[in-house]
Design a protein around this motif. Structure first.
Motif, PDB file in Angstrom:
ATOM      1  N   UNK A  54      -1.800   9.623 -10.831  1.00  0.00           N
ATOM      2  CA  UNK A  54      -2.489   8.330 -10.882  1.00  0.00           C
ATOM      3  C   UNK A  54      -2.244   7.639 -12.218  1.00  0.00           C
ATOM      4  N   UNK A  55      -2.347   8.409 -13.307  1.00  0.00           N
ATOM      5  CA  UNK A  55      -2.115   7.845 -14.634  1.00  0.00           C
ATOM      6  C   UNK A  55      -0.672   7.367 -14.753  1.00  0.00           C
ATOM      7  N   UNK A  56       0.265   8.167 -14.279  1.00  0.00           N
ATOM      8  CA  UNK A  56       1.677   7.778 -14.363  1.00  0.00           C
ATOM      9  C   UNK A  56       1.928   6.523 -13.540  1.00  0.00           C
ATOM     10  N   UNK A  57       1.328   6.457 -12.361  1.00  0.00           N
ATOM     11  CA  UNK A  57       1.515   5.276 -11.512  1.00  0.00           C
ATOM     12  C   UNK A  57       0.995   4.013 -12.158  1.00  0.00           C
TER      13      UNK A  57
ATOM     14  N   UNK B 130       8.203   2.984  -7.300  1.00  0.00           N
ATOM     15  CA  UNK B 130       7.482   2.033  -8.143  1.00  0.00           C
ATOM     16  C   UNK B 130       8.250   1.749  -9.434  1.00  0.00           C
ATOM     17  N   UNK B 131       8.821   2.800 -10.043  1.00  0.00           N
ATOM     18  CA  UNK B 131       9.602   2.610 -11.270  1.00  0.00           C
ATOM     19  C   UNK B 131      10.777   1.680 -11.011  1.00  0.00           C
TER      20      UNK B 131
ATOM     21  N   UNK C 194      -1.110  -1.653  -9.642  1.00  0.00           N
ATOM     22  CA  UNK C 194      -2.270  -2.491  -9.923  1.00  0.00           C
ATOM     23  C   UNK C 194      -3.588  -1.755  -9.696  1.00  0.00           C
ATOM     24  N   UNK C 195      -3.587  -0.795  -8.795  1.00  0.00           N
ATOM     25  CA  UNK C 195      -4.813  -0.070  -8.477  1.00  0.00           C
ATOM     26  C   UNK C 195      -4.424   1.188  -7.718  1.00  0.00           C
TER      27      UNK C 195
ATOM     28  N   UNK D 190       0.895  -1.161   0.000  1.00  0.00           N
ATOM     29  CA  UNK D 190       0.000   0.000   0.000  1.00  0.00           C
ATOM     30  C   UNK D 190       0.927   1.203   0.000  1.00  0.00           C
ATOM     31  N   UNK D 191       1.047   1.859  -1.146  1.00  0.00           N
ATOM     32  CA  UNK D 191       2.131   2.814  -1.397  1.00  0.00           C
ATOM     33  C   UNK D 191       1.608   4.233  -1.569  1.00  0.00           C
ATOM     34  N   UNK D 192       2.017   5.124  -0.676  1.00  0.00           N
ATOM     35  CA  UNK D 192       1.687   6.543  -0.824  1.00  0.00           C
ATOM     36  C   UNK D 192       2.641   7.168  -1.841  1.00  0.00           C
ATOM     37  N   UNK D 193       2.117   8.049  -2.686  1.00  0.00           N
ATOM     38  CA  UNK D 193       2.974   8.714  -3.671  1.00  0.00           C
ATOM     39  C   UNK D 193       3.810   9.812  -3.021  1.00  0.00           C
TER      40      UNK D 193
END
Length: 229
Positions: A87-90, A63-64, A96-97, A49-52
């Motif tokens: 969100x789109x970049x992630x 994430x990259x 996954x979501x 569960x990853x906060x940006x």
């Protein structure tokens, strides 16, 4: 199922951890991507569960790097409500979501359940093994059609055995799977929980076999089940 929360807000991280632990998951949390990288080297997490918006390396860069090393762990991103580009970049980077803050606890839990079912290749929340049936979302179990009471530790150990059918799992692996960093469970305690599960399961033909010196294996001894070799 072990989950890592990567969130620098301690109140939010603790709240999410308590929610997921209450649903039967093993949960740890860290406050930075750098700490998460270290945690992933020594623990087998099924979901992040990853906060940006993290200090230092942000969640997108983490994430990259994660995906560049072909790490398949599921990632549920936490983002600000107005951060459409993030969100789109992630998602393009391999998340996954995503879930926007603030979020409802029931929605977070539903998305976590869905991602972890996907990791097992399941299309629904029911799991069947001989006369044993489990509903992971509702945290309910039935044996031969009758309700089966399973306290949290017994539930977690049984799920771990189901995740490792036809494999022998050691006491050490069981402890690592069902205990968070701030919890402790001895190998003797594992034996106690296994004994309790045997008392409940074996009359219906579900056996937890001890492989001396190695660990345990779940077997279905019912007429249509899988017999031991």
């Amino acid at each position: 199922m072990r989950i890592l929360i990567v969130e620098d807000d301690p109140l939010l991280a603790d709240g999410v951890a308590q929610l997921l632990r209450g649903a039967g998951y093993t949960v740890d949390y860290v406050a930075s991507a750098e700490q998460a990288e270290t945690a992933l080297l020594t623990n087998n997490f099924k979901l992040l569960v990853l906060d940006i918006g993290l200090p230092g390396m942000d969640g997108l860069e983490f994430l990259r790097r994660l995906r560049s090393h072909n790490n398949p762990v599921h990632v549920l991103m936490l983002t600000a409500r107005d951060a459409l580009n993030e969100r789109v970049k992630g998602l393009n980077l391999g998340a996954d979501d995503y879930l926007t803050k603030p979020f409802a606890a029931v929605e977070l839990l539903a998305r976590v359940n869905a991602l972890l079912r996907r990791s097992r290749g399941q299309n629904n929340q029911r799991r069947e093994f001989g006369p044993l049936s489990l509903d992971e979302d509702a945290h309910r179990a039935w044996l031969q059609g009758l309700p089966l009471e399973l306290p949290r530790r017994e539930w977690a150990i049984l799920l771990f055995l189901l995740d490792n059918l036809e494999r022998v799992v050691s006491k050490e692996r069981i402890v690592a799977s069902v205990c968070s960093w701030d919890q402790d469970m001895s190998e003797n305690a594992v034996e106690v929980y296994i004994s309790r599960l045997r008392t409940k399961l074996e009359p219906a033909g579900i056996r937890i076999r001890t492989v001396r010196g190695l660990g345990y294996m779940l077997e279905d001894l019912t007429p249509h089940g899988t017999k031991p070799a």
